[in-house]
Every structure is written in structure tokens, then in C-alpha cells.
Design a protein around this motif. Sequence first.
Motif, short mmCIF file in Angstrom:
data_model
loop_
_atom_site.label_atom_id
_atom_site.label_comp_id
_atom_site.label_asym_id
_atom_site.label_seq_id
_atom_site.Cartn_x
_atom_site.Cartn_y
_atom_site.Cartn_z
N CYS A 25 33.62 43.76 49.33
CA CYS A 25 34.53 43.17 48.35
C CYS A 25 34.24 43.63 46.92
O CYS A 25 35.17 43.88 46.14
CB CYS A 25 34.47 41.64 48.43
SG CYS A 25 35.19 40.98 49.95
N GLU A 29 36.99 45.57 44.62
CA GLU A 29 37.41 45.10 43.30
C GLU A 29 37.17 46.17 42.23
O GLU A 29 37.98 46.33 41.31
CB GLU A 29 36.67 43.81 42.95
CG GLU A 29 37.14 42.63 43.81
CD GLU A 29 36.21 41.44 43.75
OE1 GLU A 29 35.07 41.60 43.24
OE2 GLU A 29 36.60 40.37 44.21
N LEU A 56 42.44 41.45 49.03
CA LEU A 56 42.09 42.77 48.52
C LEU A 56 42.76 43.87 49.33
O LEU A 56 43.24 44.87 48.79
CB LEU A 56 40.58 42.96 48.53
CG LEU A 56 39.79 42.11 47.53
CD1 LEU A 56 38.30 42.16 47.83
CD2 LEU A 56 40.06 42.58 46.10
#
Length: 279
Positions: A25, A29, A56
Motif C-alpha cells: 500500500c 500511494e 488503491l
Amino acid sequence: VGPTHDDITIKSVAEALDLDMEMHCEMAELLLKKMGSSDAGEDDSDIDAGDRRKSLNRQMSEAQRKMSTLPTTSVLQYLAEEEDSEEWPVLQCQNLFILPGVPQFFENNINRLATHLPGASSTLEQSAQVGGSQEDEDVGLSVDQPTQTENQSAPPPRSDTYRIVLSLEENSIVSALNASVTAHPHVSFGSYPIVDDPVYKTIITLEGRFYNGGYTKSSQRLLGKLTSNAEQNAQMQSLFFSKEEMDKNVALALEDLKSKLPEEGIVRIDSCDDLLLSK
């Protein structure tokens, strides 16, 4: 370490360390922040890990999804005194640091790590065993050692090769390139980003495969087993493409890839696979 089919370093590290691959993650990002999103996005700070990954995933392109899929236990190392830097972090997986292959980026990361490692040695994961059993050493020495026959066999013929020079960034051609790679398994594609050039951004190379299952060490061994027996030789030769067949395969792949790329993004096509460009 990049977005295309031939960027296999991270997957290979995962296999070597017996780790699964999953969306990271923090990396996802970071990619969205630096490269932009295909979706408006949402605030993921208060949702659980599963929903966060789904959110995401919706925002990322195909290239970003590949680059954010890392071995479990991976850590993004922001090196000392770089908190406000625009530099990408260095990927660490257990006691390994994984660096990009583009020479400029590789050299830069080596210099950064050189100042980081002396003070960080106590925090590195000491998961690699020092030494090993005699059995391990014996196995390591015996893997894929060429035989005298292999060393003496003639090299396989090469097909015609092509180089497509693009004014397009590599991450923008991933879908088109992957589609051609899937459609032409008997052709080897390479993709190479170009840094700091105002016109040239990516080079794609194409070359026909000799072995009809893809050229590997096994195909070289099979070639070395050819005997004087005509029937056996005929059976063995059926496992390989002729020069003419390889040339046909690579020509078809070239036309297919050209049709998938924006015409205005193709700077030129050369009959070679040299990565050094002359102006």
C-alpha cells in the motif's frame, strides 16, 4: 524493477526468498502521488487493509499495479536526511536492497546506500545464514554446469532483430506491449527506458526465439544432443525454428506492435537491437 513484462527482478527475489507477492500500500500511494491517478481517489486513512487495497487498485494503471506488487516483508527505505527529498526510496527485502537497472538511477542509489549502510547495519534483517552445509555447496556447484558437449556445440542462429525508438514514456505503453508479448510467444521483447533525453523516451527490441518453447538453457542442451542418426536428428530439429521461421515470427510481431502504438509516438524503427542511439 519497472512496469513491463521483462522487469522480473522483484518477482525473482520473492521466489528466491520463498515469499508471496502482494500489493504494497505504501508503494501504491507513492506511485499515485508521483505518477498520477486514473481515478479521483478517496481518503483511505480510516479503512481496513483489504478495502484500502481495493481502493488503491481502482485508482492505479496496469503499470502502477505491477510496480506496487512486492514481496511480503518489503520495506521502503527513506535514507537518512531525505525526508523532504524528491528521491524515490530504496526497496529493501529482508537483507537485500533492490535497485533499478537504468545506469543513472543505479549509480545514484549505490552512492546513497554507501552513506547509509555503515550506520544501518544493526537494523538490517540478518536472515541470510553464514556459510552452509556441504550438501548445499555441492548442489550449488552442480546446478546448470555446462557439459563439454554444450561448450562445443555451435551457437543457435539469430533471427532478424528490430529496434523501435519511441517518444513515449515506458509506463504509457505497458498495455500495448503486454498484448503483443502474449500474442507472440515465439518472439523475445525487451523494453528499455531512456533518461534525460528530450525526444527519445523508450526503446523496444524484438528478436525471434530459436526454441519453439522459448529459448532456454534446455534448448541449448537439446541442440547439443543431435546425433548422426537422421531420424533422431529430424525429431530434434523439429523442436527448433529455422532462420526463415524466426524472421517471419519477428516480422509479424513487429507489425502487430506497430499497430498497437500511437503512430506519432514512433520516432523510428531500425534493423538492429543496439541500445546506443546516434542523434
